[in-house]
Motif scaffolding. Sequence first.
Motif, PDB file in Angstrom:
ATOM      1  N   LEU A   1       0.831  -1.205   0.000  1.00 13.50           N
ATOM      2  CA  LEU A   1       0.000   0.000   0.000  1.00 13.50           C
ATOM      3  C   LEU A   1       0.867   1.256   0.000  1.00 13.50           C
ATOM      4  O   LEU A   1       1.911   1.306   0.642  1.00 13.50           O
ATOM      5  N   ASP A   2       0.409   2.267  -0.733  1.00 14.56           N
ATOM      6  CA  ASP A   2       1.121   3.540  -0.796  1.00 14.56           C
ATOM      7  C   ASP A   2       0.664   4.523   0.276  1.00 14.56           C
ATOM      8  O   ASP A   2       1.433   5.396   0.682  1.00 14.56           O
ATOM      9  N   LEU A   3      -0.578   4.399   0.722  1.00  9.84           N
ATOM     10  CA  LEU A   3      -1.137   5.345   1.690  1.00  9.84           C
ATOM     11  C   LEU A   3      -2.161   4.638   2.567  1.00  9.84           C
ATOM     12  O   LEU A   3      -2.989   3.875   2.073  1.00  9.84           O
ATOM     13  N   VAL A   4      -2.081   4.893   3.875  1.00 10.93           N
ATOM     14  CA  VAL A   4      -3.073   4.401   4.834  1.00 10.93           C
ATOM     15  C   VAL A   4      -3.513   5.577   5.695  1.00 10.93           C
ATOM     16  O   VAL A   4      -2.677   6.353   6.178  1.00 10.93           O
ATOM     17  N   VAL A   5      -4.821   5.736   5.871  1.00 14.49           N
ATOM     18  CA  VAL A   5      -5.373   6.810   6.700  1.00 14.49           C
ATOM     19  C   VAL A   5      -6.124   6.189   7.865  1.00 14.49           C
ATOM     20  O   VAL A   5      -6.973   5.309   7.677  1.00 14.49           O
ATOM     21  N   LEU A   6      -5.828   6.655   9.085  1.00 16.76           N
ATOM     22  CA  LEU A   6      -6.469   6.166  10.306  1.00 16.76           C
ATOM     23  C   LEU A   6      -7.185   7.321  10.994  1.00 16.76           C
ATOM     24  O   LEU A   6      -6.626   7.975  11.879  1.00 16.76           O
ATOM     25  N   PRO A   7      -8.425   7.629  10.617  1.00 17.54           N
ATOM     26  CA  PRO A   7      -9.159   8.703  11.290  1.00 17.54           C
ATOM     27  C   PRO A   7      -9.828   8.204  12.576  1.00 17.54           C
ATOM     28  O   PRO A   7     -10.800   7.478  12.536  1.00 17.54           O
TER      29      PRO A   7
ATOM     30  N   PRO B   1      -3.696  -0.443  20.027  1.00 15.11           N
ATOM     31  CA  PRO B   1      -3.228   0.555  19.055  1.00 15.11           C
ATOM     32  C   PRO B   1      -1.817   0.294  18.545  1.00 15.11           C
ATOM     33  O   PRO B   1      -1.515   0.583  17.384  1.00 15.11           O
ATOM     34  N   HIS B   2      -0.938  -0.259  19.404  1.00 12.11           N
ATOM     35  CA  HIS B   2       0.421  -0.554  18.952  1.00 12.11           C
ATOM     36  C   HIS B   2       0.406  -1.596  17.835  1.00 12.11           C
ATOM     37  O   HIS B   2       1.151  -1.484  16.856  1.00 12.11           O
ATOM     38  N   GLN B   3      -0.439  -2.604  17.976  1.00  9.41           N
ATOM     39  CA  GLN B   3      -0.529  -3.643  16.964  1.00  9.41           C
ATOM     40  C   GLN B   3      -1.066  -3.082  15.647  1.00  9.41           C
ATOM     41  O   GLN B   3      -0.635  -3.481  14.567  1.00  9.41           O
ATOM     42  N   VAL B   4      -2.003  -2.166  15.745  1.00  9.44           N
ATOM     43  CA  VAL B   4      -2.533  -1.533  14.530  1.00  9.44           C
ATOM     44  C   VAL B   4      -1.417  -0.816  13.784  1.00  9.44           C
ATOM     45  O   VAL B   4      -1.272  -0.953  12.558  1.00  9.44           O
ATOM     46  N   LEU B   5      -0.590  -0.059  14.499  1.00 11.46           N
ATOM     47  CA  LEU B   5       0.507   0.660  13.858  1.00 11.46           C
ATOM     48  C   LEU B   5       1.535  -0.301  13.273  1.00 11.46           C
ATOM     49  O   LEU B   5       2.088  -0.055  12.191  1.00 11.46           O
ATOM     50  N   ARG B   6       1.815  -1.388  13.975  1.00 14.53           N
ATOM     51  CA  ARG B   6       2.768  -2.366  13.440  1.00 14.53           C
ATOM     52  C   ARG B   6       2.264  -2.965  12.135  1.00 14.53           C
ATOM     53  O   ARG B   6       3.032  -3.175  11.186  1.00 14.53           O
ATOM     54  N   GLU B   7       0.969  -3.249  12.070  1.00 13.52           N
ATOM     55  CA  GLU B   7       0.395  -3.802  10.848  1.00 13.52           C
ATOM     56  C   GLU B   7       0.427  -2.782   9.710  1.00 13.52           C
ATOM     57  O   GLU B   7       0.703  -3.127   8.566  1.00 13.52           O
ATOM     58  N   VAL B   8       0.151  -1.533  10.029  1.00 13.08           N
ATOM     59  CA  VAL B   8       0.198  -0.492   9.005  1.00 13.08           C
ATOM     60  C   VAL B   8       1.610  -0.353   8.462  1.00 13.08           C
ATOM     61  O   VAL B   8       1.822  -0.243   7.241  1.00 13.08           O
ATOM     62  N   GLU B   9       2.604  -0.368   9.343  1.00 16.95           N
ATOM     63  CA  GLU B   9       3.997  -0.276   8.897  1.00 16.95           C
ATOM     64  C   GLU B   9       4.350  -1.460   8.006  1.00 16.95           C
ATOM     65  O   GLU B   9       5.093  -1.304   7.019  1.00 16.95           O
ATOM     66  N   ARG B  10       3.816  -2.616   8.306  1.00 20.19           N
ATOM     67  CA  ARG B  10       4.122  -3.813   7.508  1.00 20.19           C
ATOM     68  C   ARG B  10       3.587  -3.702   6.090  1.00 20.19           C
ATOM     69  O   ARG B  10       4.282  -4.043   5.125  1.00 20.19           O
ATOM     70  N   VAL B  11       2.367  -3.208   5.924  1.00 25.59           N
ATOM     71  CA  VAL B  11       1.738  -3.201   4.599  1.00 25.59           C
ATOM     72  C   VAL B  11       2.152  -1.995   3.755  1.00 25.59           C
ATOM     73  O   VAL B  11       1.931  -1.996   2.545  1.00 25.59           O
TER      74      VAL B  11
END
Length: 268
Positions: free
Chosen positions: A98-104, A113-123
Motif C-alpha cells: 500500500l502507498d497510503l493508509v489513513v487512520l481517522p 493501538p500498537h498492533q494496529v501501527l505495526r500492521e500499518v507499517e508492515r503493509v
Amino acid sequence: MDSATSEKSIIALDSWLQTPAGAYVRAWEQQLLDELTADIFGFNALQIGTPQIDALAASRMPHRWLAETRAQGGAAPAGRAVTLTFDAGELPFASQSLDLVVLPHVLEFAAEPHQVLREVERVLIPEGQLIICGFNPASLWGLRQVTARVTGAHYLPEAGEFISMPRIKDWLKLLNMGVSHSHFGCYAPACRTEPWLARYAFMDRAGTRWWPYFGAVYLVQAIKRVKGMRLIGPAWSKKSAKAPVAVPAANKHREGTDSERQETIASQ
C-alpha cells in the motif's frame, strides 16, 4: 481496552460524529485531508474506520478502499461502499503493498493501538505514507473530558483513550516512521449546539496563531523510512567536470617508435 469496550466506544463515536460538535470536527478534518491526499501519489490507498469522513475523496490513486473494523459493521453512510471488514490488528494485505493508509480516530478506540501501527507499517511500501487523526488531550475538550470523570458529563465518547501527539510521534519513531507534517485544529470550547460553536469561530483563527498546540483535534502525517534506502535525484542535475583526454595507446606506441628512429640515425 478489551474488544467489547472497544466496540461500544466505536459505536459511541459514530453517534457523536453526527452531533454539531462532530460535524465541526468532520469539516476541519475533511478539508485538511483533501489538501494532503491530493499531493500523495501512488496506486493503492486504504482508509480504515470512521466512514463518516471520506479521507480519500481527493486522492488521485486508482485503487482506493474503505475498510471497517468488525465492530463498525453497517456504519457507512449512504453512497459510500465498504470494501472490506476486518480486525484492524490483522490487515489482509501483503507486506509492502500500500502507498497510503489513513487512520481517522482509529488508534484511540482500538483495543491494541500498537498492533494496529505495526500492521500499518508492515503493509506500507518503502516511502509509503500514513495519516492519523486523533483527539488532543491537551485541549479544552481534553480538559472537559478529564473533569467528566468526576461530574459524569462526558463531552467526547467515554471509553476512548485519547493519545497525545508527542506520544504518537514516539510510537512512529520506534517503527522507523518519520513525521513529515502535523496540524492542530478546532479551537472552540466544548459546546454542544451549533449556534454556540459558531460564536466561537474566531478562536479557530486566533488559536492557529496564539495557541497552536491546544486544538481539540490533530492530524499527523508520517513516511515509512527504510534503512539503507534513499531517493536519488536525476543524473543530469549536476554536470560532471570534463575529465582530461587520455592519449590513445596507438599514439603512445608511435611516439616510442619515432624516438627510436631518431636515436638510430644519430648513431649512424
